[in-house]
Write an enzyme that holds these catalytic residues in place. Sequence first.
Site, PDB file in Angstrom:
ATOM      1  CG  ASP A  83      40.559  31.180  39.332  1.00  0.00           C
ATOM      2  OD1 ASP A  83      40.799  30.699  38.206  1.00  0.00           O
ATOM      3  OD2 ASP A  83      39.644  31.994  39.554  1.00  0.00           O
ATOM      4  CG  HIS A  96      40.442  36.145  38.120  1.00  0.00           C
ATOM      5  ND1 HIS A  96      41.059  37.245  38.654  1.00  0.00           N
ATOM      6  CD2 HIS A  96      39.301  35.997  38.839  1.00  0.00           C
ATOM      7  CE1 HIS A  96      40.336  37.742  39.637  1.00  0.00           C
ATOM      8  NE2 HIS A  96      39.251  36.991  39.772  1.00  0.00           N
ATOM      9  CB  ALA A 111      38.962  30.654  44.045  1.00  0.00           C
ATOM     10  CB  ALA A 112      40.193  35.192  47.431  1.00  0.00           C
ATOM     11  NE  ARG A 113      40.581  40.868  43.588  1.00  0.00           N
ATOM     12  CZ  ARG A 113      40.164  41.176  42.373  1.00  0.00           C
ATOM     13  NH1 ARG A 113      39.261  40.427  41.774  1.00  0.00           N
ATOM     14  NH2 ARG A 113      40.652  42.224  41.749  1.00  0.00           N
ATOM     15  NE  ARG A 143      26.194  38.557  49.151  1.00  0.00           N
ATOM     16  CZ  ARG A 143      26.677  39.762  49.419  1.00  0.00           C
ATOM     17  NH1 ARG A 143      27.980  39.973  49.346  1.00  0.00           N
ATOM     18  NH2 ARG A 143      25.882  40.762  49.753  1.00  0.00           N
ATOM     19  CB  ILE A 144      32.665  33.100  47.926  1.00  0.00           C
ATOM     20  CG1 ILE A 144      32.103  34.051  46.868  1.00  0.00           C
ATOM     21  CG2 ILE A 144      33.467  31.980  47.271  1.00  0.00           C
ATOM     22  CD1 ILE A 144      33.156  34.886  46.157  1.00  0.00           C
ATOM     23  N   PRO A 170      38.420  39.512  50.598  1.00  0.00           N
ATOM     24  CG  PRO A 170      37.521  41.498  51.434  1.00  0.00           C
ATOM     25  CD  PRO A 170      37.552  40.015  51.673  1.00  0.00           C
ATOM     26  CD  GLU A 206      44.305  38.080  38.159  1.00  0.00           C
ATOM     27  OE1 GLU A 206      43.149  38.405  37.846  1.00  0.00           O
ATOM     28  OE2 GLU A 206      44.566  37.165  38.948  1.00  0.00           O
ATOM     29  CG  ASP A 236      34.911  36.387  58.477  1.00  0.00           C
ATOM     30  OD1 ASP A 236      34.999  37.538  58.965  1.00  0.00           O
ATOM     31  OD2 ASP A 236      34.452  36.172  57.351  1.00  0.00           O
TER      32      ASP A 236
END
Length: 331
Positions: A260, A297, A234-236, A156-157, A208, A265, A176
């Site tokens: 991010d 984040h 901006a994921a994990r 989605r992102i 993810p 963190e 992917d």
Amino acid sequence: MTKIMMFSTREEEVQAAEAWAARNNVELTMTKEKLTPDNVHLLAGYDGISTSQTSLIDKAVYPALKELGIKQIAQRSAGYDMFDLKLAEENELVLSNVPSYSPNSIAEFAVTTALQLVRNTAQIEKNVQNYDFRWSPAIMSRSIRDMTVAVIGTGRIGQFTARIFNGFGSKVVAYDPIRNDELANFIEYKETLEDAVHDADIVSLHIPLNDENYHLFNQALFTHFKKGALFINAARGGIVDTKALIAAIDSGQLAGAAIDTYENEGPYFAKDYRGSELDDTTLKTLIDHDRIILTPHIAFFTDVAVQNLVDDGLEAALQVIRTGTCDNRVN
């Protein structure tokens, strides 16, 4: 009346949570505390819980929840790597997440920070603050229209991110393992991750975190990047070996990064450390580095995202209480 306790409640969530509880005739207790072995006893008499964990949940919590008759944990985020799925299963707990709360918000932020790197906005702002108004080569940028962007993960992102970059006129490539043929009209899929990053001017992560891709972006993989590429995460945080990323930037292999999410963190992000010393030297390096943009984040942090996280998280808790399972179950 059904009773749910909402842990790690933030100020911006309160109004949405109160409205949800009223609509669903649920007695909702909100606390700023995260769920720990020290406060799990407070759940006596409750039917379910919602959390917003950013660090690993203590292993002692799982059997304590089972003993109290709690059947689920509803996480208010897409990520659920802070939970032990095996322990949850052993203690008959249904874990849920919110897989899609505002994918466009995260995509928009990823592209925003990429543009900041490309256009050297941090250096320009610093120059202006010092009354240096020169047009120097150091602040001249490329046109993003002429750049190749690699989107890693086209869920989605990633799809939203790819569409935005495509709107600028950038060439968009992707990697992917599960390809989306509907995106083929503007995305060129590559056979391997190395192929995707090889010619990319910007690499943006949207995958993810799991056991297989922990530190997937490491020293070895950074050598496959185009020299001078920009890196966006901006994921994990755990997907990236942070020290290897810093080394790649310091060596000139990468021109810069926008981060991010940071792998360590948990103790810091979403907390106020003003006036305090940070014990994490790597985090300090990220903050102080001239070619790294660090944000805590917050790529998701929009009004619609907060609303959806609260609504969908609490709805998952209620579904398990009423039916024994839920639509967003992850175990």
